[in-house]
Design an enzyme around this catalytic site. Structure first.
Site, PDB file in Angstrom:
ATOM      1  N   TYR A  71      15.081  28.019  58.047  1.00 62.67           N
ATOM      2  CA  TYR A  71      16.101  27.054  57.297  1.00 62.67           C
ATOM      3  C   TYR A  71      15.755  27.045  55.741  1.00 62.67           C
ATOM      4  O   TYR A  71      16.694  27.176  55.040  1.00 62.67           O
ATOM      5  CB  TYR A  71      15.801  25.506  57.611  1.00 62.67           C
ATOM      6  CG  TYR A  71      16.831  24.604  57.139  1.00 62.67           C
ATOM      7  CD1 TYR A  71      17.894  24.209  57.801  1.00 62.67           C
ATOM      8  CD2 TYR A  71      16.433  23.964  55.953  1.00 62.67           C
ATOM      9  CE1 TYR A  71      18.942  23.420  57.182  1.00 62.67           C
ATOM     10  CE2 TYR A  71      17.330  23.082  55.510  1.00 62.67           C
ATOM     11  CZ  TYR A  71      18.709  22.690  56.026  1.00 62.67           C
ATOM     12  OH  TYR A  71      19.239  22.028  55.337  1.00 62.67           O
ATOM     13  N   PHE A 123      41.873  32.925  38.648  1.00 63.91           N
ATOM     14  CA  PHE A 123      42.367  32.995  39.901  1.00 63.91           C
ATOM     15  C   PHE A 123      42.540  31.681  40.501  1.00 63.91           C
ATOM     16  O   PHE A 123      42.304  30.496  40.084  1.00 63.91           O
ATOM     17  CB  PHE A 123      41.072  33.632  40.707  1.00 63.91           C
ATOM     18  CG  PHE A 123      41.769  33.834  42.160  1.00 63.91           C
ATOM     19  CD1 PHE A 123      42.593  34.868  42.395  1.00 63.91           C
ATOM     20  CD2 PHE A 123      41.287  33.270  43.161  1.00 63.91           C
ATOM     21  CE1 PHE A 123      43.154  35.240  43.500  1.00 63.91           C
ATOM     22  CE2 PHE A 123      41.579  33.398  44.590  1.00 63.91           C
ATOM     23  CZ  PHE A 123      42.563  34.475  44.660  1.00 63.91           C
ATOM     24  N   ASP A 214      33.679  34.860  35.984  1.00 67.90           N
ATOM     25  CA  ASP A 214      34.178  35.090  37.348  1.00 67.90           C
ATOM     26  C   ASP A 214      33.961  36.453  37.673  1.00 67.90           C
ATOM     27  O   ASP A 214      34.724  37.467  37.252  1.00 67.90           O
ATOM     28  CB  ASP A 214      35.729  34.484  37.628  1.00 67.90           C
ATOM     29  CG  ASP A 214      35.889  34.801  39.005  1.00 67.90           C
ATOM     30  OD1 ASP A 214      35.246  35.531  39.650  1.00 67.90           O
ATOM     31  OD2 ASP A 214      36.912  34.132  39.310  1.00 67.90           O
ATOM     32  N   ALA A 216      34.026  38.482  40.531  1.00 73.45           N
ATOM     33  CA  ALA A 216      34.083  39.051  41.970  1.00 73.45           C
ATOM     34  C   ALA A 216      34.234  40.278  41.959  1.00 73.45           C
ATOM     35  O   ALA A 216      34.001  41.279  42.808  1.00 73.45           O
ATOM     36  CB  ALA A 216      35.607  38.431  42.456  1.00 73.45           C
ATOM     37  N   LYS A 257      34.231  40.715  47.668  1.00 72.45           N
ATOM     38  CA  LYS A 257      34.817  41.968  47.050  1.00 72.45           C
ATOM     39  C   LYS A 257      33.762  42.921  46.732  1.00 72.45           C
ATOM     40  O   LYS A 257      33.543  43.865  47.746  1.00 72.45           O
ATOM     41  CB  LYS A 257      35.653  41.388  45.759  1.00 72.45           C
ATOM     42  CG  LYS A 257      37.078  40.686  46.063  1.00 72.45           C
ATOM     43  CD  LYS A 257      36.453  39.251  46.218  1.00 72.45           C
ATOM     44  CE  LYS A 257      37.964  38.512  46.340  1.00 72.45           C
ATOM     45  NZ  LYS A 257      37.452  37.148  46.847  1.00 72.45           N
ATOM     46  N   HIS A 449      53.566  29.594  50.424  1.00 76.54           N
ATOM     47  CA  HIS A 449      53.681  30.861  50.804  1.00 76.54           C
ATOM     48  C   HIS A 449      53.031  31.019  52.078  1.00 76.54           C
ATOM     49  O   HIS A 449      53.171  31.877  52.949  1.00 76.54           O
ATOM     50  CB  HIS A 449      53.127  31.845  49.904  1.00 76.54           C
ATOM     51  CG  HIS A 449      51.971  31.678  49.182  1.00 76.54           C
ATOM     52  ND1 HIS A 449      51.573  30.638  48.333  1.00 76.54           N
ATOM     53  CD2 HIS A 449      50.705  32.278  49.413  1.00 76.54           C
ATOM     54  CE1 HIS A 449      50.124  30.631  47.991  1.00 76.54           C
ATOM     55  NE2 HIS A 449      49.767  31.595  48.675  1.00 76.54           N
TER      56      HIS A 449
HETATM   57  C1  LIG Z   1      39.015  36.629  40.773  1.00 79.80           C
HETATM   58  C2  LIG Z   1      38.693  36.011  42.079  1.00 79.80           C
HETATM   59  N1  LIG Z   1      38.032  34.780  41.877  1.00 79.80           N
HETATM   60  C3  LIG Z   1      37.573  33.974  43.031  1.00 79.80           C
HETATM   61  C4  LIG Z   1      38.048  34.138  44.101  1.00 79.80           C
HETATM   62  C5  LIG Z   1      37.808  33.167  45.015  1.00 79.80           C
HETATM   63  O1  LIG Z   1      36.823  34.041  46.043  1.00 79.80           O
HETATM   64  P1  LIG Z   1      36.669  33.536  47.701  1.00 79.80           P
HETATM   65  O2  LIG Z   1      37.966  33.979  48.411  1.00 79.80           O
HETATM   66  O3  LIG Z   1      35.669  34.138  48.311  1.00 79.80           O
HETATM   67  O4  LIG Z   1      36.570  31.942  47.732  1.00 79.80           O
HETATM   68  C6  LIG Z   1      38.958  35.370  44.144  1.00 79.80           C
HETATM   69  C7  LIG Z   1      39.387  35.611  45.779  1.00 79.80           C
HETATM   70  O5  LIG Z   1      40.311  36.365  46.015  1.00 79.80           O
HETATM   71  C8  LIG Z   1      39.188  36.286  43.191  1.00 79.80           C
HETATM   72  O6  LIG Z   1      40.061  37.491  43.302  1.00 79.80           O
END
Ligand SMILES: Cc1ncc(COP(=O)(O)O)c(C=O)c1O
Length: 457
Positions: A71, A123, A214, A216, A257, A449
């Site tokens: 944990y 995003f 950010d 990702a 990603k 969507h």
């Molecule tokens: C640029 C970006 N930021 C944040 C996120 C959010 O990440 P998660 O889907 O892991 O919550 C995404 C997801 O596609 C993203 O493309």
């Protein structure tokens, strides 16, 4: 067109099945012509998203077996800590279960009602997490980003003049932190240059505003910098990443990603007091700070995946696979956002189907037809997703672009799969004028969507 061979061989396979055309037609009807409602087993090639859909390596699967499920203070956490400190260089970090959890915690700690958070383009989950705290996201990307044919090499760049004017208008007190998204997913997976990142950091810091990335798709962004930005040709992607993160005060990251895991995220900061708040918020929402909503094995797979995502042979193949698909489409006269981004090809559906007006959803029509033709799932990014009704005037506002996004999962599909996708779209193009639009039969008020239903016109 030249295609470099995949820098891996296949050891474990997952079977996929191409169901017949009548079966696809029946699946579409049952799903209300919404591709989110299809069963995954009825899809041959799934390009809905690149998030969490990549293939893990043998080293990652071996890492899973080493997962320590204690944990608190698990060995897996310390292995992840070494990787995070080595690659990103921030002082403190917590794991989170995915990117939006990191955004939620950061927003909970910093955003107060009516404050603004600027970025190149947020995003949608970042946007929503800022709004959920009463904040207001602002997108200040360069104008070139809105022109699909413009070949600017760094279309994810922030407009520095707009950013300065924005800060002058609202002031430091109204801006708890500033962001930038690398690569810019909402704008077509387009990279941000190091020159722009430096300028953004300078502007934020001159105003006393903390700067968050950010991250990702940071590794893909760094490889674009190496390929396209003068002065970076001979630097390693690791060096470029260190240089990029040294400019910032922290980062949020969806590890689904560029860390090539099926689940996971990170939140990193340099500020000790902020880190204390983050840990309290994390304990409330995600879990103890050494596991943050993940199993120990997930932390280990992430630690290994972070390094694999920076491998330059892998990145060269990755970006080339995306551009191969786009080039095949472009050669057949199918327009895509230029230049090709890192993780996806965006087909400009309103140019492929100019006879379908935006209120009859041309990108949805193309997405449905691609499934009908080849059992391939893409994602509509157009009026289904973004058209909105002004409650005061009762007028619908439509987005400028109607796009079909083909997001490519990492290390999952081969060149033959890309050719299969391109061939299906080329066949559709030859009979494009016979395609018809769609009518909504059900649509919820928010994020329609995901659950909307349609019927063909
Ligand atoms: C640029 C970006 N930021 C944040 C996120 C959010 O990440 P998660 O889907 O892991 O919550 C995404 C997801 O596609 C993203 O493309």
């Amino acid at each position: 067109m030249h295609y470099s061979p995949e820098p891996f061989r296949i050891k474990i396979i997952e079977s996929i099945r191409l169901i017949s055309r009548p079966e696809r037609e029946a699946a579409l009807k049952e799903a209300g012509y919404n591709l989110f409602s299809l069963k995954a087993e009825d899809i041959f090639i799934d390009l809905l998203t690149d998030s969490g859909t990549g293939a893990m390596s043998q080293e990652q699967w071996a890492s899973l077996m080493r997962g320590d499920e204690s944990y608190a203070g698990a060995r897996s956490y310390y292995r992840l800590k070494i990787a995070v400190e080595d690659i990103f260089g921030f002082k403190y970090f917590v794991p989170t279960h995915q990117g939006r959890a990191a955004e939620n915690i950061l927003s909970a700690c910093l955003v107060k009602p009516n404050q603004w958070v600027p970025s190149n383009m947020h995003f949608d989950t970042t946007d929503a997490n800022i709004r959920a705290r009463g904040g207001r996201p602002a997108n200040l990307v360069i104008d070139e980003a809105h022109d699909p044919a413009n070949p600017h090499p760094f279309k994810g760049n922030m407009d520095i003049a707009k950013l300065k004017a924005f800060i002058a208008t609202y002031g430091r007190e109204q801006i708890p932190f500033g962001m930038i998204t690398v690569t810019n997913n909402a704008g077509g997976g387009q990279p941000v240059s190091m020159e722009n990142l430096r300028a953004v950091a300078d502007v934020y810091h001159a105003a006393g505003i903390p700067f968050f990335i950010d991250a990702a798709r940071y590794a893909e962004n760094c490889f674009f910098i190496k390929q396209r930005e003068p002065g970076f040709e001979s630097k390693s992607v690791n060096e470029i990443a260190r240089e990029m993160f040294a400019l910032a005060d922290g980062m949020c990251m969806s590890a689904k990603k560029d860390a090539i895991v099926n689940i996971g995220g990170l939140l990193c900061v340099n500020d000790e007091n902020l880190f204390a708040d983050i840990k309290n918020e994390l304990i409330l929402r995600e879990g103890f700070p050494t596991y943050g909503g993940l199993a120990g094995r997930d932390l280990d797979a992430m630690a290994t995946g972070l390094y694999e995502g920076l491998n330059e042979d892998y990145l060269a193949y990755r970006l080339q696979q995306t551009s191969y698909l786009a080039t095949r489409l472009n050669e057949a006269g199918l327009p895509t956002i230029q230049p090709t981004g890192g993780h996806a090809v965006y087909v400009v559906a309103n140019e492929v189907l100019p006879h379908i007006p935006n209120y009859e959803f041309p990108a949805q029509s193309l997405a449905v037809e691609l499934y009908r033709e080849g059992s391939i799932r893409g994602c509509e990014i157009g009026s289904v997703m973004f058209a909105c009704l002004d409650p005061e005037t009762s007028i619908w506002h439509y987005p400028k672009l109607e796009l079909l996004r083909l997001a490519i999962p990492r290390r999952t599909y081969t060149q033959t799969h890309m050719d299969f996708v391109a061939d299906a779209l080329c066949r559709i193009k030859s009979r494009a004028c016979s395609l018809r639009g769609y009518r909504l039969t059900y649509a919820p008020g928010l994020l329609r969507h995901f659950t909307a239903r349609f019927e063909p016109l």
